[in-house]
Write an enzyme that holds these catalytic residues in place. Sequence first.
Site, PDB file in Angstrom:
ATOM      1  N   TYR A 109      86.917 -75.458 -77.332  1.00  0.00           N
ATOM      2  CA  TYR A 109      87.562 -74.182 -76.980  1.00  0.00           C
ATOM      3  C   TYR A 109      88.870 -74.434 -76.221  1.00  0.00           C
ATOM      4  O   TYR A 109      89.913 -73.869 -76.555  1.00  0.00           O
ATOM      5  CB  TYR A 109      86.580 -73.360 -76.136  1.00  0.00           C
ATOM      6  CG  TYR A 109      87.087 -72.012 -75.694  1.00  0.00           C
ATOM      7  CD1 TYR A 109      87.155 -70.946 -76.587  1.00  0.00           C
ATOM      8  CD2 TYR A 109      87.479 -71.782 -74.372  1.00  0.00           C
ATOM      9  CE1 TYR A 109      87.603 -69.689 -76.170  1.00  0.00           C
ATOM     10  CE2 TYR A 109      87.924 -70.540 -73.953  1.00  0.00           C
ATOM     11  CZ  TYR A 109      87.982 -69.493 -74.851  1.00  0.00           C
ATOM     12  OH  TYR A 109      88.429 -68.255 -74.437  1.00  0.00           O
TER      13      TYR A 109
ATOM     14  N   SER B  87      93.715 -68.930 -73.014  1.00  0.00           N
ATOM     15  CA  SER B  87      92.746 -68.909 -71.904  1.00  0.00           C
ATOM     16  C   SER B  87      93.171 -69.914 -70.851  1.00  0.00           C
ATOM     17  O   SER B  87      93.837 -70.911 -71.169  1.00  0.00           O
ATOM     18  CB  SER B  87      91.373 -69.313 -72.448  1.00  0.00           C
ATOM     19  OG  SER B  87      90.485 -69.581 -71.380  1.00  0.00           O
TER      20      SER B  87
HETATM   21  N1  LIG Z   1      86.213 -62.629 -71.724  1.00  0.00           N
HETATM   22  C1  LIG Z   1      86.762 -63.643 -71.067  1.00  0.00           C
HETATM   23  O1  LIG Z   1      86.368 -63.967 -69.936  1.00  0.00           O
HETATM   24  C2  LIG Z   1      87.923 -64.396 -71.678  1.00  0.00           C
HETATM   25  C3  LIG Z   1      88.626 -65.307 -70.880  1.00  0.00           C
HETATM   26  C4  LIG Z   1      89.709 -66.000 -71.413  1.00  0.00           C
HETATM   27  C5  LIG Z   1      90.080 -65.788 -72.730  1.00  0.00           C
HETATM   28  N2  LIG Z   1      89.357 -64.914 -73.507  1.00  0.00           N
HETATM   29  C6  LIG Z   1      89.810 -64.744 -74.881  1.00  0.00           C
HETATM   30  O2  LIG Z   1      90.003 -63.364 -75.129  1.00  0.00           O
HETATM   31  C7  LIG Z   1      89.786 -63.088 -76.509  1.00  0.00           C
HETATM   32  C8  LIG Z   1      88.802 -61.958 -76.651  1.00  0.00           C
HETATM   33  O3  LIG Z   1      87.609 -62.326 -76.007  1.00  0.00           O
HETATM   34  P1  LIG Z   1      86.495 -61.275 -75.555  1.00  0.00           P
HETATM   35  O4  LIG Z   1      85.926 -61.783 -74.296  1.00  0.00           O
HETATM   36  O5  LIG Z   1      87.027 -59.901 -75.641  1.00  0.00           O
HETATM   37  O6  LIG Z   1      85.386 -61.561 -76.686  1.00  0.00           O
HETATM   38  P2  LIG Z   1      84.509 -60.648 -77.625  1.00  0.00           P
HETATM   39  O7  LIG Z   1      83.433 -61.525 -78.155  1.00  0.00           O
HETATM   40  O8  LIG Z   1      84.116 -59.391 -76.913  1.00  0.00           O
HETATM   41  O9  LIG Z   1      85.518 -60.286 -78.787  1.00  0.00           O
HETATM   42  C9  LIG Z   1      85.900 -61.222 -79.758  1.00  0.00           C
HETATM   43  C10 LIG Z   1      86.037 -60.485 -81.068  1.00  0.00           C
HETATM   44  O10 LIG Z   1      86.526 -61.401 -82.053  1.00  0.00           O
HETATM   45  C11 LIG Z   1      85.841 -61.146 -83.267  1.00  0.00           C
HETATM   46  N3  LIG Z   1      85.864 -62.336 -84.116  1.00  0.00           N
HETATM   47  C12 LIG Z   1      85.212 -63.503 -83.933  1.00  0.00           C
HETATM   48  N4  LIG Z   1      85.473 -64.351 -84.937  1.00  0.00           N
HETATM   49  C13 LIG Z   1      86.309 -63.705 -85.789  1.00  0.00           C
HETATM   50  C14 LIG Z   1      86.923 -64.058 -87.014  1.00  0.00           C
HETATM   51  N5  LIG Z   1      86.706 -65.246 -87.574  1.00  0.00           N
HETATM   52  N6  LIG Z   1      87.715 -63.144 -87.619  1.00  0.00           N
HETATM   53  C15 LIG Z   1      87.917 -61.932 -87.074  1.00  0.00           C
HETATM   54  N7  LIG Z   1      87.357 -61.536 -85.906  1.00  0.00           N
HETATM   55  C16 LIG Z   1      86.564 -62.420 -85.276  1.00  0.00           C
HETATM   56  C17 LIG Z   1      84.433 -60.777 -82.835  1.00  0.00           C
HETATM   57  O11 LIG Z   1      83.747 -60.053 -83.866  1.00  0.00           O
HETATM   58  C18 LIG Z   1      84.695 -59.939 -81.595  1.00  0.00           C
HETATM   59  O12 LIG Z   1      84.836 -58.568 -81.888  1.00  0.00           O
HETATM   60  C19 LIG Z   1      89.317 -64.396 -77.136  1.00  0.00           C
HETATM   61  O13 LIG Z   1      90.425 -65.036 -77.732  1.00  0.00           O
HETATM   62  C20 LIG Z   1      88.826 -65.186 -75.936  1.00  0.00           C
HETATM   63  O14 LIG Z   1      88.869 -66.565 -76.178  1.00  0.00           O
HETATM   64  C21 LIG Z   1      88.299 -64.214 -73.018  1.00  0.00           C
END
Ligand SMILES: NC(=O)c1ccc[n+]([C@@H]2O[C@H](COP(=O)([O-])OP(=O)(O)OC[C@H]3O[C@@H](n4cnc5c(N)ncnc54)[C@H](O)[C@@H]3O)[C@@H](O)[C@H]2O)c1
Length: 261
Positions: free
Chosen positions: A155, A142
């Site tokens: 985070y 991120s």
């Molecule tokens: N959405 C954003 O703005 C954003 C920005 C920067 C980085 N990210 C990163 O992108 C990635 C996905 O984020 P997202 O926004 O799609 O989130 P999201 O919450 O939609 O998806 C995350 C998924 O991870 C799963 N998960 C959580 N803990 C887990 C575990 N212990 N074992 C297995 N699965 C697990 C959840 O069930 C969920 O389906 C993450 O690494 C997040 O940090 C997201």
Amino acid sequence: MRFAGKVAIVTGGGSGIGKATARRLAAEGAAVVVADLDPRDTADLVVKDGGAASSFALDVSDEAAVRALAESVRAEHGRLDVLHNNAAALGRDVYGRDLDLADLDVAVWDRTHEVSVRGAMLTCKHLVPLMSKGAAIVNTTSVSALVGDTDHAAYGAAKAALISFTRYVATMYGDRGVRCNAVAPGLVMTDVARRVMTPEMLAEKAAERLLPWAAEPEDIAALVAFLASEEARCVTGQTVVIDCGTTVHRPEHAIRKARAQ
Ligand SMILES: NC(=O)c1ccc[n+]([C@@H]2O[C@H](COP(=O)([O-])OP(=O)(O)OC[C@H]3O[C@@H](n4cnc5c(N)ncnc54)[C@H](O)[C@@H]3O)[C@@H](O)[C@H]2O)c1
């Protein structure tokens, strides 16, 4: 069809970016394993679209569960070509409590690192042995790893560790022809982001960006697919920022832009 005949695992594939990546890799021919605490309907959607996918429910921070995932992939496919380490603990119980350091529950710090960093370590430990020349790992970090903020220190630190881990994995397995890169998104308009962000928060994010649009999960999926594909065969150990220009400019740019509006 860059992934025809290939096998991919997407952790956190039940939702958001992981769901979009699973669908993208499958649309390009991969047989995808959706590995998530709750894989939800992603595999069903892939199959409905004519692709191949299965679900594997696990906690990526649990070594026995990750070992079982590796055994299942070995038995079912005999190999692994793409690993997208994307799961993160983003719920209200962890990310939502990652606020002021003075009040931080150490359990929040630990759980954040367990899922993002230990999770990626465990999947690499148990799944790289199934990989051979041409295989690729893409970790989701991120922009929070690259800049400071007044909250979410756990985070940001965990995502920064993942950038370092990306370089180590790239270095360890480069001579086997296995690459490892990371993507570093800024705000991505997942269903969750759409639900929790207020109009004021969205306006602030818009003022920070250079581009007039925000990233959708499919934009991140496209970058992950590129990094995982043969087209990126000379790219390894890198972290590619995908944030619509949020972190490349001087802070005054956003202030001036906000004043002009
Ligand atoms: N959405 C954003 O703005 C954003 C920005 C920067 C980085 N990210 C990163 O992108 C990635 C996905 O984020 P997202 O926004 O799609 O989130 P999201 O919450 O939609 O998806 C995350 C998924 O991870 C799963 N998960 C959580 N803990 C887990 C575990 N212990 N074992 C297995 N699965 C697990 C959840 O069930 C969920 O389906 C993450 O690494 C997040 O940090 C997201």
